[in-house]
Design a protein around this motif. Structure first.
Motif: not given
Ligand code: SF4
Ligand code: 13P
Length: 365
Positions: A40-42, A101-105, A136-138, A224-228, A252-254, A316-318
């Motif tokens: 959904h974030y695309q 990638g995912c900075s939280m992962a 799952i973000n791992s 944590h998630c840098s976006v949330h 729930p990442e907030c 945004m999720c960069s």
């Molecule tokens: Fe990872 Fe946050 Fe992007 Fe989700 S929004 S993919 S947790 S960096």
């Protein structure tokens, strides 16, 4: 017929119109050979090509059900890994930009989680007392870590039932890498905040005293998630003052306070569904990524629904954003020419154990 791999340098400077024409042509040539899964974030200019969309749970199920040879994942690295693990050996998972990638992962890695497990073992009978649960973000090796130790994977849409399963196995949970999802899940289960402690992987014994570890039911990895993390209770307060009838929904990442002050908390799919099913002419404040919020606002506008982004700044999720039309065109043209590019392939020694942890999750969800 296979030709030499086409270099991305030829696609980087492409103008929008040509880029989209080439995506459509390559997509048509690939036909049933490829399926495009989109989170959904695309971004909108890529999302429009999605065959299937969803949150992480839905996408992992879809990845296990498709028959396409190429699973082109418009998302981030861990999602493509899950697609690789859940699909059949002859199917290939493709990530159009390997830097997505995912900075939280990245906030948890195997060396640090193994150290944590060893240190917990100095205080507890860790194998008998702690179920490891990875969001799952791992990375796949952390899913394998959980699979090998009687643990499990969760997503933002099933964390409650997964935690209930994990507590039925052993009295404590080690939850990584997102402390916020872990804390909110624990809170929803009625666990007091003082029985949830934060494990800081950069400190000896996680920065905790042995007594705190023995007392805790949930050990929350300091991730944590840098976006949330951009969403703040003050944003909700301002919205409620201006729009007393407005409704607030958050991922729930907030932070705990943002979740607590929201009317609804749930996964990206839950957020989309809740607002689409809401009564006409309602107003919403949404605490999740901007591409999703903008798309949703557009989709429900005709029903008189107003959808606002929670933060005053653009966030945004960069990394998701890296999957742009140029990378998609490059990927699809290469695949159509028989050149496999950007394949995500989980190492054989991790695959079976990671799949075990994912299968446990899917059986419960
Ligand atoms: Fe990872 Fe946050 Fe992007 Fe989700 S929004 S993919 S947790 S960096
Ligand atoms: P969902 O599973 O809710 O789509 O969340 C994935 C994610 O990375 C949110 O930041």
């Amino acid at each position: 017929m296979q030709t030499a791999t086409i270099s991305f340098d030829k696609f980087n400077p492409l103008q929008e119109d040509e880029c989209h024409a080439r995506i459509r042509a390559a997509r048509a040539r690939l036909a049933e050979q490829a399926v495009l899964l989109c989170h959904h974030y695309q971004r909108a200019d890529v999302y429009q090509y999605a065959d299937l969309t969803g949150d992480s749970l839905k996408l992992s199920r879809l990845a296990s059900q498709t028959d396409a040879r190429y699973i082109v994942f418009c998302g981030v690295h861990f999602m493509a890994e899950v697609a690789d693990i859940m699909s059949r050996p002859e199917q290939l998972a493709i990530l159009p930009d390997l830097a997505a990638g995912c900075s939280m992962a990245d906030m948890a890695n195997l060396a640090k989680v193994e150290r944590c497990w060893r240190e917990l073992g100095e205080v507890l009978e860790v194998e008998q007392q702690v179920t490891p649960v990875t969001y799952i973000n791992s990375a796949a090796d952390l899913k394998a870590f959980c699979g090998e130790r009687g643990g499990i994977v969760c997503t933002s849409s099933n964390a409650g039932s997964i935690a209930a399963w994990a507590f039925a196995q052993r009295p404590k949970i080690l939850f990584f890498p997102d402390q916020h999802l872990g804390r909110w899940t624990g809170h929803q289960m009625g666990i007091p905040l003082d029985e949830m402690v934060v494990w800081d992987p950069d400190l000896e014994l996680g920065g905790l005293r042995a007594e705190q570890i023995r007392h805790a039911r949930l050990l929350l990895w300091k991730g944590h998630c840098s976006v949330h993390q951009m969403f703040q209770p003050a944003h909700i307060l301002r919205f409620r003052n201006e729009h007393p009838d407005g409704l607030v929904i958050s991922h729930p990442e907030c932070s705990f306070e943002v979740c607590r002050q929201s009317d609804f908390v749930g996964s990206t799919e839950h957020i989309v569904r809740t607002i689409k099913q809401a009564a006409p002419n309602t107003r919403w404040l949404v605490g999740t990524e901007l591409n999703l919020v903008n798309r949703l606002a557009e989709e429900v506008r005709a029903e008189g629904k107003i959808v606002q982004f929670m933060a005053p700044t653009v966030c945004m999720c960069s990394t998701m954003q890296r999957i742009d039309p140029q990378h998609l065109a490059w990927t699809l043209e290469n695949l159509a020419a028989g050149n496999v590019v950007n394949q995500i392939s989980v190492a054989a020694h991790e695959r079976a154990a990671a799949k075990l942890a994912l299968d446990r999750m899917l059986a419960i969800s």
